[in-house]
Design a protein around this motif. Structure first.
Motif, PDB file in Angstrom:
ATOM      1  N   GLU A 126      -6.718   0.356  -7.808  1.00 31.53           N
ATOM      2  CA  GLU A 126      -6.513  -0.966  -7.178  1.00 31.53           C
ATOM      3  C   GLU A 126      -6.731  -0.915  -5.662  1.00 31.53           C
ATOM      4  O   GLU A 126      -6.379  -1.857  -4.949  1.00 31.53           O
ATOM      5  CB  GLU A 126      -5.080  -1.456  -7.483  1.00 31.53           C
ATOM      6  CG  GLU A 126      -4.860  -1.756  -8.952  1.00 31.53           C
ATOM      7  CD  GLU A 126      -3.391  -2.050  -9.283  1.00 31.53           C
ATOM      8  OE1 GLU A 126      -2.518  -1.848  -8.402  1.00 31.53           O
ATOM      9  OE2 GLU A 126      -3.132  -2.469 -10.418  1.00 31.53           O
ATOM     10  N   ASN A 127      -7.261   0.202  -5.183  1.00 27.22           N
ATOM     11  CA  ASN A 127      -7.503   0.394  -3.736  1.00 27.22           C
ATOM     12  C   ASN A 127      -6.244   0.215  -2.897  1.00 27.22           C
ATOM     13  O   ASN A 127      -6.286  -0.345  -1.806  1.00 27.22           O
ATOM     14  CB  ASN A 127      -8.577  -0.575  -3.223  1.00 27.22           C
ATOM     15  CG  ASN A 127      -9.949  -0.108  -3.625  1.00 27.22           C
ATOM     16  OD1 ASN A 127     -10.215   1.093  -3.625  1.00 27.22           O
ATOM     17  ND2 ASN A 127     -10.796  -1.042  -4.003  1.00 27.22           N
ATOM     18  N   ARG A 128      -5.124   0.686  -3.432  1.00 29.41           N
ATOM     19  CA  ARG A 128      -3.870   0.560  -2.686  1.00 29.41           C
ATOM     20  C   ARG A 128      -3.327   1.926  -2.271  1.00 29.41           C
ATOM     21  O   ARG A 128      -2.182   2.033  -1.868  1.00 29.41           O
ATOM     22  CB  ARG A 128      -2.829  -0.197  -3.527  1.00 29.41           C
ATOM     23  CG  ARG A 128      -3.243  -1.645  -3.767  1.00 29.41           C
ATOM     24  CD  ARG A 128      -2.100  -2.478  -4.263  1.00 29.41           C
ATOM     25  NE  ARG A 128      -1.708  -2.144  -5.611  1.00 29.41           N
ATOM     26  CZ  ARG A 128      -0.452  -2.096  -6.029  1.00 29.41           C
ATOM     27  NH1 ARG A 128       0.541  -2.322  -5.200  1.00 29.41           N
ATOM     28  NH2 ARG A 128      -0.181  -1.808  -7.281  1.00 29.41           N
ATOM     29  N   HIS A 135       0.833  -1.194   0.000  1.00 33.66           N
ATOM     30  CA  HIS A 135       0.000   0.000   0.000  1.00 33.66           C
ATOM     31  C   HIS A 135       0.872   1.250   0.000  1.00 33.66           C
ATOM     32  O   HIS A 135       2.015   1.211   0.441  1.00 33.66           O
ATOM     33  CB  HIS A 135      -0.921   0.007   1.221  1.00 33.66           C
ATOM     34  CG  HIS A 135      -2.090  -0.893   1.042  1.00 33.66           C
ATOM     35  ND1 HIS A 135      -1.992  -2.257   1.249  1.00 33.66           N
ATOM     36  CD2 HIS A 135      -3.365  -0.654   0.645  1.00 33.66           C
ATOM     37  CE1 HIS A 135      -3.168  -2.804   0.984  1.00 33.66           C
ATOM     38  NE2 HIS A 135      -4.016  -1.859   0.618  1.00 33.66           N
ATOM     39  N   ILE A 170      -2.782   2.992  -8.622  1.00 34.47           N
ATOM     40  CA  ILE A 170      -2.896   2.396  -7.286  1.00 34.47           C
ATOM     41  C   ILE A 170      -4.230   2.760  -6.623  1.00 34.47           C
ATOM     42  O   ILE A 170      -4.765   1.986  -5.833  1.00 34.47           O
ATOM     43  CB  ILE A 170      -1.689   2.741  -6.379  1.00 34.47           C
ATOM     44  CG1 ILE A 170      -1.477   4.243  -6.268  1.00 34.47           C
ATOM     45  CG2 ILE A 170      -0.434   2.024  -6.845  1.00 34.47           C
ATOM     46  CD1 ILE A 170      -0.347   4.635  -5.318  1.00 34.47           C
TER      47      ILE A 170
END
Ligand SMILES: Cc1cc2nc3c(=O)[nH]c(=O)nc-3n(C[C@H](O)[C@H](O)[C@H](O)COP(=O)(O)OP(=O)(O)OC[C@H]3O[C@@H](n4cnc5c(N)ncnc54)[C@H](O)[C@@H]3O)c2cc1C
Length: 315
Positions: free
Chosen positions: A132-134, A2, A129
């Motif tokens: 990608e929910n990061r 993350h 990102i």
């Protein structure tokens, strides 16, 4: 993995021209480790370009103004040095430079220079990102570092001076301001360094900069720098121009002007990658390889960039 980034803060990467310049300064000195940095940079920006679907690396020859006989002598002395041969061009093609600028005493060329679209890299990577929910879009709270990660790597630019875990670093900061300018006539087709850099962005647009200020109270644009940059541009351009934007940010500097890479002396979960100074576009690719070698293989980075050069005695 993350990523956490405070969206309200200005990043140096979003203001940088991304110039990759193998020969720098008034004495025309080869940039530190440039022979290693260039292939690493080309390769990594190529990979990132494929991943993100954008063009990041622009090969652009650099033409520098020589202002007087002294400059010319210094340049010719360097030209005689075998280690400089691939980088120096004594008779560079000038492209459109004579069409829109005052004639100079002489010109010198630098080969293997380039422009990296750093702000496009950051914005497209951020979009990826986020999709990608990061991406955690808020500032890190140092008092409550997340416990559910094996490693935390701090890449905070100049704000690392506020990071209590790395307070032992002699972190500075250098404020830079730039103008974005358009002209009716097509702009340059190469990088041009007069008193300031002119960096083509699009057909009628270029980036002009930058100022350099070690003492600053904030990271916002100032009328003084705007005036300074406009004056420098008036000295060199022979065509009318319009300033369309004026931006500023802080470069992350360290006292010995080297990157800082490595693990916290007594908190093995915490790492840092910082100190990219005025040359992040060319330094970051090799620096990130060194960081990866440390993370994956326990291999120490070269001592001159290792965070431990400052942490002896710190805890
Ligand atoms: C005007 C100007 C012109 C430049 N031109 C060039 C150039 O032509 N070529 C070149 O190679 N370099 C250039 N540079 C230098 C280059 O911009 C830097 O070397 C590089 O961008 C530094 O990258 P960084 O990621 O370390 O820092 P930054 O790009 O500043 O990024 C740091 C990030 O960390 C985030 N952050 C900080 N603290 C926290 C926290 N507590 N919580 C969450 N997020 C946090 C910030 O929001 C920011 O997004 C220039 C710089 C300036 C200012």
């Amino acid at each position: 993995m993350h990523y956490q980034d405070a969206p309200e803060q200005t990043a140096a990467s979003s203001v940088a021209a991304g110039i990759v310049n193998p020969i720098t300064g008034r004495r025309f000195v080869k940039s530190w480790r440039i022979d290693e940095l260039l292939p690493e940079a080309r390769a990594l920006y190529g990979e990132l370009a494929s991943l993100l679907g954008v063009k990041l690396w622009h090969d652009l020859p650099l033409v520098r103004t020589l202002f007087n006989r002294g400059d010319e002598n210094d340049w010719l002395a360097r030209s005689a040095d075998a280690g400089y041969a691939t980088y120096l061009d004594d008779h560079p093609p000038l492209g459109r430079i004579p069409d829109i600028t005052q004639p100079a005493f002489a010109y010198a060329g630098v080969r293997h220079s380039a422009r990296v679209d750093v702000s496009l890299l950051v914005s497209t990577f951020r979009d990826l990102i986020a999709a990608e929910n990061r991406l955690i879009a808020r500032a890190v709270d140092y008092a409550r570092l997340p416990q559910d990660y094996d490693r935390i790597i701090f890449c905070e630019g100049w704000r690392s001076r506020f990071n209590p875990y790395f307070a032992f670093l002699p972190s500075g900061g250098n404020k830079g301001e730039v103008l974005y300018v358009t002209t009716e006539q097509a702009t340059l087709d190469r990088l041009f360094k007069h008193r300031v850099f002119l960096v083509p962005q699009a057909e009628h647009e270029y980036w002009v900069g930058a100022t350099s200020q070690n003492n600053f109270t904030d990271d916002t644009p100032t009328p003084t720098a705007r005036q300074y940059l406009t004056d420098r541009l008036r000295e060199v351009l022979t065509v009318p121009f319009t300033v369309t934007d004026h931006r500023s940010a802080i470069r992350p500097t360290v006292r010995d002007r080297r990157m800082v890479i490595g693990r916290h002396p007594d908190q093995p979960r915490l790492y840092i990658f910082n100190g990219l100074g005025t040359k992040g576009a060319s330094l970051a690719p090799l620096g990130s390889r060194w960081l990866l070698d440390l993370l994956e293989h326990g291999q120490d980075p070269p001592p001159e960039v290792d965070v431990r050069r400052w942490s002896a005695g710190a805890g």
